[in-house]
Design an enzyme around this catalytic site. Structure first.
Site, PDB file in Angstrom:
ATOM      1  N   ARG A  59       0.774  -1.025  -0.091  1.00 29.39           N
ATOM      2  CA  ARG A  59       0.102  -0.142   0.103  1.00 29.39           C
ATOM      3  C   ARG A  59       1.132   1.274   0.132  1.00 29.39           C
ATOM      4  O   ARG A  59       0.591   2.187  -0.892  1.00 29.39           O
ATOM      5  CB  ARG A  59      -0.881   0.055   1.372  1.00 29.39           C
ATOM      6  CG  ARG A  59      -1.582   1.305   1.336  1.00 29.39           C
ATOM      7  CD  ARG A  59      -2.799   1.399   2.479  1.00 29.39           C
ATOM      8  NE  ARG A  59      -2.883   0.388   3.407  1.00 29.39           N
ATOM      9  CZ  ARG A  59      -2.147   0.624   4.542  1.00 29.39           C
ATOM     10  NH1 ARG A  59      -1.464   1.729   4.766  1.00 29.39           N
ATOM     11  NH2 ARG A  59      -2.230  -0.086   5.691  1.00 29.39           N
ATOM     12  N   TYR A 111     -16.776  15.994 -15.473  1.00 28.67           N
ATOM     13  CA  TYR A 111     -17.326  14.969 -15.279  1.00 28.67           C
ATOM     14  C   TYR A 111     -18.314  14.841 -14.198  1.00 28.67           C
ATOM     15  O   TYR A 111     -18.132  15.247 -13.117  1.00 28.67           O
ATOM     16  CB  TYR A 111     -15.995  13.682 -15.136  1.00 28.67           C
ATOM     17  CG  TYR A 111     -16.549  12.352 -14.748  1.00 28.67           C
ATOM     18  CD1 TYR A 111     -17.501  11.647 -15.766  1.00 28.67           C
ATOM     19  CD2 TYR A 111     -16.208  11.744 -13.596  1.00 28.67           C
ATOM     20  CE1 TYR A 111     -17.941  10.695 -15.231  1.00 28.67           C
ATOM     21  CE2 TYR A 111     -16.510  10.552 -13.381  1.00 28.67           C
ATOM     22  CZ  TYR A 111     -17.423   9.856 -14.295  1.00 28.67           C
ATOM     23  OH  TYR A 111     -17.962   8.521 -14.065  1.00 28.67           O
ATOM     24  N   ASP A 183      -7.281  18.471 -14.613  1.00 27.17           N
ATOM     25  CA  ASP A 183      -7.650  17.215 -14.952  1.00 27.17           C
ATOM     26  C   ASP A 183      -7.435  17.229 -16.452  1.00 27.17           C
ATOM     27  O   ASP A 183      -8.102  17.737 -17.304  1.00 27.17           O
ATOM     28  CB  ASP A 183      -9.264  17.056 -14.669  1.00 27.17           C
ATOM     29  CG  ASP A 183      -9.678  15.440 -14.914  1.00 27.17           C
ATOM     30  OD1 ASP A 183      -8.944  14.881 -15.917  1.00 27.17           O
ATOM     31  OD2 ASP A 183     -10.475  15.085 -14.688  1.00 27.17           O
ATOM     32  N   LYS A 208      -8.686   5.992 -19.150  1.00 28.92           N
ATOM     33  CA  LYS A 208      -8.762   6.703 -20.401  1.00 28.92           C
ATOM     34  C   LYS A 208      -7.720   6.551 -21.576  1.00 28.92           C
ATOM     35  O   LYS A 208      -7.206   5.392 -21.599  1.00 28.92           O
ATOM     36  CB  LYS A 208      -9.532   8.066 -20.325  1.00 28.92           C
ATOM     37  CG  LYS A 208     -10.513   8.235 -19.169  1.00 28.92           C
ATOM     38  CD  LYS A 208     -11.780   7.516 -19.596  1.00 28.92           C
ATOM     39  CE  LYS A 208     -12.949   7.407 -18.857  1.00 28.92           C
ATOM     40  NZ  LYS A 208     -12.597   7.487 -17.271  1.00 28.92           N
TER      41      LYS A 208
END
Ligand code: P1T
Length: 397
Positions: A59, A111, A183, A208
């Site tokens: 992690r 978005y 973004d 994407k």
């Protein structure tokens, strides 16, 4: 910095095509494997208590993830990259740098899932957001308060492909000590590099273009701000929304062809956008690479191509849009974008459904609006598919 075994770069930075293949990925020192090993271990042996070698627990850090993070940082021209389990996980982790009482100005066209994080996740935690049309930088000035700590924007925006003058907004933010998050999912670092234009941090849904094969959900943050990088490193580990080593490997593999893919996405989208502009049944085409786009001049200044997404307003309303979307044969009716395969969707009903209906109407997300993600199939095949669906939308079969 050494980008690969035997390739030590001392002057200047290699071009993005070279970085995409080598950055963060020297040949494996044990076996000389030329592809990055997928290190699935959740934990790492320590020679002495609390004296790990480079990694202690996956992690906190993992070799495959570290390779991806270095590669992403190199592509965006940043000094530190952080990978996450999704674009939303990246956004939420970044927003945890804020405190109750802080204020964010967000671009108004973002978005739907990002809007939902501001509205339904961060709002109840005491972090307020104002949604502003940032196409006019003066509007930002009017929206700032003494508590504004962050400006958040997309350019091109999802789904209307509006642009924001990144340098102008960055200058306004810097003068006031406000961080700017961009973004960059729609442009990718191949077409636009926000850090070079003054952004503090770049956000990606690596789901994407960066991965590009519609087989991973992932996200990333990249910055050159060392104080922010320290905080993000802490939060990435403390919150723990990290990607699996397998997903990191797949994204790294996808990145190798990112520059090549983006060139073809842009070429095909530009071609189809021009044809759609004159097509029957099309009311309006939104594409930054078209001369008719209101901010085409800005696209030439801050991007090196209009991107691979085209948003189209069809004549008629919901019925016509549904007929169009269900008549496509090569474009798949699905959420998401940026993969090798062409996708089409209805923002109002799908990706932006979490935005209240009156706000959607104000933005221009109408019932007849459809979004196309132009893939890498043959362009004539894609055009035939669009023409067939347009005819079906008009009731001509
Ligand atoms: O889906 P996820 O990886 O969590 O990424 C969220 C996200 C962030 N930023 C932008 C600009 C995005 O477009 C997305 C996700 N968008 C879609 C799924 C979509 O179809 O628009």
């Amino acid at each position: 910095m050494c980008y690969a075994h035997g390739m030590s770069v001392t002057s200047g930075s290699p071009a993005i095509e070279t970085l995409a293949i080598h950055a963060g990925q020297p040949a494996d020192p044990t076996h000389g494997a030329v592809m990055q090993p997928i290190v699935l271990a959740s934990t790492f042996a320590q020679p002495e208590p609390a004296k790990p070698l480079r990694f202690d627990y996956s992690r906190s850090g993992n070799p495959t993830r570290a390779a991806l993070e270095q590669c992403l940082a190199a592509l965006e021209g940043g000094s530190a990259g952080f990978a996450f389990a999704s674009g939303c996980a990246a956004a939420t982790t970044l927003l945890h740098t804020l405190r109750p009482g802080d204020h964010v100005v967000s671009g108004d066209d973002v978005y739907g899932g990002t809007f939902r994080i501001f509205d339904k996740v961060m709002g109840p935690l005491g972090i307020a957001a104002s949604f502003v049309d940032l196409r006019q930088p003066e509007r930002l000035q009017a929206a700032l308060t003494s508590r504004t700590r962050l400006v958040w924007l997309e350019s091109p925006t999802n789904p209307l492909l509006r642009l924001v003058d990144l340098r102008a907004i960055a200058d306004l933010c810097r003068g006031r000590g406000i961080a700017l998050a961009v973004d960059n999912t729609f442009a990718s670092p191949v077409l636009q590099r926000p850090l070079e234009l003054g952004a503090t941090v770049v956000v990606h849904s690596t789901t994407k273009y960066i991965n590009g094969h519609s087989d991973v959900v992932g996200g990333a943050l990249i910055t050159s701000d060392t104080v922010l990088a320290e905080r993000l490193k802490f939060l990435q580990n403390a919150i723990g929304a990290v990607p699996s080593p397998m997903d990191c490997y797949l994204v790294l593999r996808g990145i190798k062809t990112l520059p090549l893919r983006m060139r073809q996405h842009v070429a095909a989208a530009t071609d189809l956008a021009r044809r759609l502009e004159g097509a029957k049944g099309v009311r309006r085409v939104h594409y930054p690479g078209l001369a008719s786009h209101a901010q085409h001049e800005l696209s030439l200044r801050q991007m090196s191509g209009g991107g691979g997404i085209i948003t189209v307003e069809l004549d008629g309303g919901l019925e016509q849009a549904k007929r169009f979307l269900t008549s496509l044969r090569i474009f798949t009716l699905a959420e998401s974008l940026g993969g090798v395969e062409s996708l089409a969707e209805h923002p109002g009903l799908m990706t932006h459904a979490s935005i209240p209906v009156n706000r959607r109407a104000e933005l221009g997300i109408t019932d007849g609006l459809v979004r196309l993600s132009v893939g890498l199939e043959n362009v004539e095949d894609l055009w035939n598919d669009l023409q067939g669906a347009l005819a079906a939308a008009r009731g001509v079969s």
